[in-house]
Design a protein around this motif. Structure first.
Motif, mmCIF file in Angstrom:
data_model
loop_
_atom_site.group_PDB
_atom_site.id
_atom_site.type_symbol
_atom_site.label_atom_id
_atom_site.label_comp_id
_atom_site.label_asym_id
_atom_site.label_seq_id
_atom_site.Cartn_x
_atom_site.Cartn_y
_atom_site.Cartn_z
ATOM 1 N N GLN A 85 0.816 -1.222 0.000
ATOM 2 C CA GLN A 85 0.000 0.000 0.000
ATOM 3 C C GLN A 85 0.851 1.273 0.000
ATOM 4 N N PHE A 86 2.094 1.183 -0.470
ATOM 5 C CA PHE A 86 2.987 2.325 -0.714
ATOM 6 C C PHE A 86 3.533 2.943 0.579
ATOM 7 N N ASN A 87 2.642 3.277 1.556
ATOM 8 C CA ASN A 87 3.057 3.847 2.847
ATOM 9 C C ASN A 87 3.877 5.126 2.699
ATOM 10 N N LEU A 88 3.531 5.962 1.743
ATOM 11 C CA LEU A 88 4.185 7.266 1.613
ATOM 12 C C LEU A 88 3.599 8.232 2.644
ATOM 13 N N PHE A 89 4.384 9.220 3.047
ATOM 14 C CA PHE A 89 3.899 10.256 3.963
ATOM 15 C C PHE A 89 3.059 11.250 3.161
ATOM 16 N N GLY A 90 1.754 11.306 3.448
ATOM 17 C CA GLY A 90 0.853 12.135 2.660
ATOM 18 C C GLY A 90 1.071 13.627 2.797
ATOM 19 N N ASN A 91 1.710 14.053 3.907
ATOM 20 C CA ASN A 91 1.922 15.488 4.137
ATOM 21 C C ASN A 91 3.261 15.979 3.599
ATOM 22 N N LEU A 92 4.018 15.083 2.952
ATOM 23 C CA LEU A 92 5.315 15.459 2.385
ATOM 24 C C LEU A 92 5.271 15.341 0.869
ATOM 25 N N THR A 93 6.029 16.185 0.190
ATOM 26 C CA THR A 93 6.134 16.068 -1.259
ATOM 27 C C THR A 93 6.917 14.816 -1.613
ATOM 28 N N SER A 138 -0.867 8.622 -9.475
ATOM 29 C CA SER A 138 -1.553 7.350 -9.715
ATOM 30 C C SER A 138 -0.933 6.278 -8.832
ATOM 31 N N GLY A 139 -1.603 5.114 -8.764
ATOM 32 C CA GLY A 139 -1.066 4.017 -7.963
ATOM 33 C C GLY A 139 0.305 3.561 -8.434
ATOM 34 N N GLY A 140 0.471 3.447 -9.741
ATOM 35 C CA GLY A 140 1.768 3.028 -10.278
ATOM 36 C C GLY A 140 2.863 4.027 -9.969
ATOM 37 N N GLN A 141 2.540 5.312 -10.035
ATOM 38 C CA GLN A 141 3.524 6.352 -9.704
ATOM 39 C C GLN A 141 3.877 6.304 -8.224
ATOM 40 N N LYS A 142 2.892 6.107 -7.362
ATOM 41 C CA LYS A 142 3.160 6.002 -5.922
ATOM 42 C C LYS A 142 4.110 4.844 -5.632
ATOM 43 N N GLN A 143 3.891 3.709 -6.302
ATOM 44 C CA GLN A 143 4.757 2.563 -6.021
ATOM 45 C C GLN A 143 6.165 2.798 -6.537
ATOM 46 N N ARG A 144 6.302 3.472 -7.657
ATOM 47 C CA ARG A 144 7.647 3.800 -8.143
ATOM 48 C C ARG A 144 8.351 4.771 -7.196
ATOM 49 N N ILE A 145 7.605 5.711 -6.621
ATOM 50 C CA ILE A 145 8.185 6.619 -5.617
ATOM 51 C C ILE A 145 8.594 5.830 -4.389
ATOM 52 N N ALA A 146 7.762 4.856 -3.985
ATOM 53 C CA ALA A 146 8.095 4.024 -2.825
ATOM 54 C C ALA A 146 9.389 3.238 -3.061
ATOM 55 N N ILE A 147 9.587 2.775 -4.290
ATOM 56 C CA ILE A 147 10.838 2.069 -4.616
ATOM 57 C C ILE A 147 12.011 3.029 -4.548
ATOM 58 N N ALA A 148 11.851 4.244 -5.091
ATOM 59 C CA ALA A 148 12.924 5.248 -5.018
ATOM 60 C C ALA A 148 13.247 5.580 -3.564
ATOM 61 N N ARG A 149 12.223 5.680 -2.723
ATOM 62 C CA ARG A 149 12.454 5.965 -1.310
ATOM 63 C C ARG A 149 13.249 4.844 -0.647
ATOM 64 N N ALA A 150 12.923 3.591 -0.977
ATOM 65 C CA ALA A 150 13.672 2.468 -0.403
ATOM 66 C C ALA A 150 15.134 2.489 -0.853
ATOM 67 N N LEU A 151 15.370 2.903 -2.102
ATOM 68 C CA LEU A 151 16.735 2.937 -2.632
ATOM 69 C C LEU A 151 17.556 4.094 -2.065
ATOM 70 N N THR A 170 -3.507 -1.778 -15.583
ATOM 71 C CA THR A 170 -2.805 -0.936 -16.554
ATOM 72 C C THR A 170 -1.534 -0.328 -15.981
ATOM 73 N N MET A 171 -1.382 -0.353 -14.648
ATOM 74 C CA MET A 171 -0.221 0.264 -14.008
ATOM 75 C C MET A 171 0.838 -0.754 -13.594
ATOM 76 N N VAL A 172 0.491 -2.035 -13.675
ATOM 77 C CA VAL A 172 1.411 -3.070 -13.205
ATOM 78 C C VAL A 172 2.722 -3.049 -13.991
ATOM 79 N N GLY A 173 2.614 -2.904 -15.308
ATOM 80 C CA GLY A 173 3.793 -2.971 -16.170
ATOM 81 C C GLY A 173 4.841 -1.936 -15.839
ATOM 82 N N GLU A 174 4.424 -0.707 -15.512
ATOM 83 C CA GLU A 174 5.404 0.353 -15.244
ATOM 84 C C GLU A 174 6.200 0.072 -13.972
#
Length: 361
Positions: A85-93, A138-151, A170-174
């Motif tokens: 579920q991504f777990n990004l901080f919603g109050n941060l950019t 989008s959901g796919g963008q959030k997950q890519r940000i979550a991966i960048a955050r982990a890295l 439609t977002m799984v591939g990205e």
């Protein structure tokens, strides 16, 4: 890099992990697969102690991280985690999400963390989103940000817990494309996934989890092409299974017929194929039960091919079913695509008959 010894996790109403043993080497890309509820996500959360095991030991390098003396916060800095579920901080950019841990935990300067964050955003293809907030993505963008955050913490290993399960198809591939690039980079990764084709394409090892342990492990070819164990084979080939065991010649035939009817309806088995299944079941069990005391029957329906395999095992002397009632055997043979008898010694059974019922007449 990581070693698990007899790891056990107990909940009040379940024991998802009973005796897990594994070694993860540097550079491994491991896919963890298995039916729902078999402890895949629990295993991943035990590896970085988000869930503390109730038994066994986990080593990261030479350090036992399940020891009370271990500073788990230091260890977690070396393990990147990507959640469903991504777990990004919603109050941060976006860029603030990526910078947060390096600045707060590693003491990096904000400029260094910013520069590295932008580099990672370019890696995942989203440099233009650095000032957006998570709810603008989008959901796919959030997950890519979550991966960048982990890295961003430059971890030694990345744990990904079903990273595409919460995404629109439609977002799984990205997201898979980003993970595929990471796998090719040599980064050690453990990925819990239900995407079998994706797992086969990127990993060098597969863990199939069942019965509270790693039920079977091997290379992608070994697991996806030629699994050695029964539950693995059924899972990989998406087989729905109905099983019976008959002992002492006592058997509830009307009840069994009712269960087969329900099985056929649930799996949308065609009427003619269902009729042939009933004929095979009734003729074979009557034929074999007239001569032996114990019979095990497994009916498997393949979602992929539509075929039904009836696996019948029985004890006693080695004997083919055609040695019994000739009329019964000829009826069965005329209704099926294939029938084979083999002698085997498995769990006390000395005979096995495999019967294939195709979805075409």
């Amino acid at each position: 890099m990581i070693r698990l010894e007899h790891v056990r996790k107990v909940y009040p109403n379940a024991v998802p992990l009973n005796d897990v043993n594994a070694e993860i080497n540097e550079g491994d890309v491991i896919s963890v697969i298995g039916p729902s509820g078999t402890g895949k996500s629990t295993l991943l959360r035990c590896v970085n102690l988000l869930e503390r095991p109730d038994g066994g030991k986990i080593f990261f390098g030479d350090e036992e991280i399940t020891s009370p003396k271990c500073n788990i916060h230091k260890v977690r800095q070396k393990m990147g985690m990507v959640f469903q579920q991504f777990n990004l901080f919603g109050n941060l950019t976006v860029i603030e999400n990526i910078m947060f841990a390096p600045v707060r935990l590693k003491g990096e300067s904000r400029q260094s963390a910013f520069d590295n964050g932008m580099r990672l955003l370019r890696t995942v293809g989203l440099p233009d989103k650095y000032l957006n907030y998570p709810d603008e993505l989008s959901g796919g963008q959030k997950q890519r940000i979550a991966i960048a955050r982990a890295l961003a913490m430059n971890p030694d290993v990345i744990l990904l817990d079903e990273p595409t399960s919460a995404l629109d198809p439609t977002m799984v591939g990205e997201v898979q494309a980003v993970i595929r690039e990471l796998a090719h980079s040599g980064k050690t990764m453990i990925i819990v996934t239900h995407e079998m084709n994706f797992a086969r394409a990127i990993c060098n090892r597969v863990f199939y989890l069942d019965e509270g342990a790693i039920y079977e492990e091997g290379t992608p070819d070994e697991i996806f092409t030629a699994p050695k164990r029964e539950k693995t084979r059924r899972f990989i080939h998406r087989l729905q299974v109905l099983e019976f065991e008959i002992k002492g010649g006592v058997f509830d035939f009307p009840g069994a017929v009712s269960r087969i009817d329900a099985f056929c309806q649930k799996n949308m088995v065609g009427g003619r194929q269902a009729v042939r299944l009933h004929l095979v079941f009734e003729e074979m069990t009557q034929n074999i039960l007239s001569r032996v005391n114990r019979v095990g029957i497994a009916i498997e329906h393949s979602e992929e091919s539509g075929e039904i395999l009836v696996d019948i095992r029985y004890d006693g002397a080695v004997m083919s079913p055609e040695e019994g009632d000739e009329l019964s055997y000829s009826l069965v043979k005329g209704a099926v695509s294939e029938i084979h008898h083999t002698a085997e010694d498995h769990e006390g059974y000395t005979n096995r008959v495999d019967i294939l019922i195709g979805d075409k007449i």
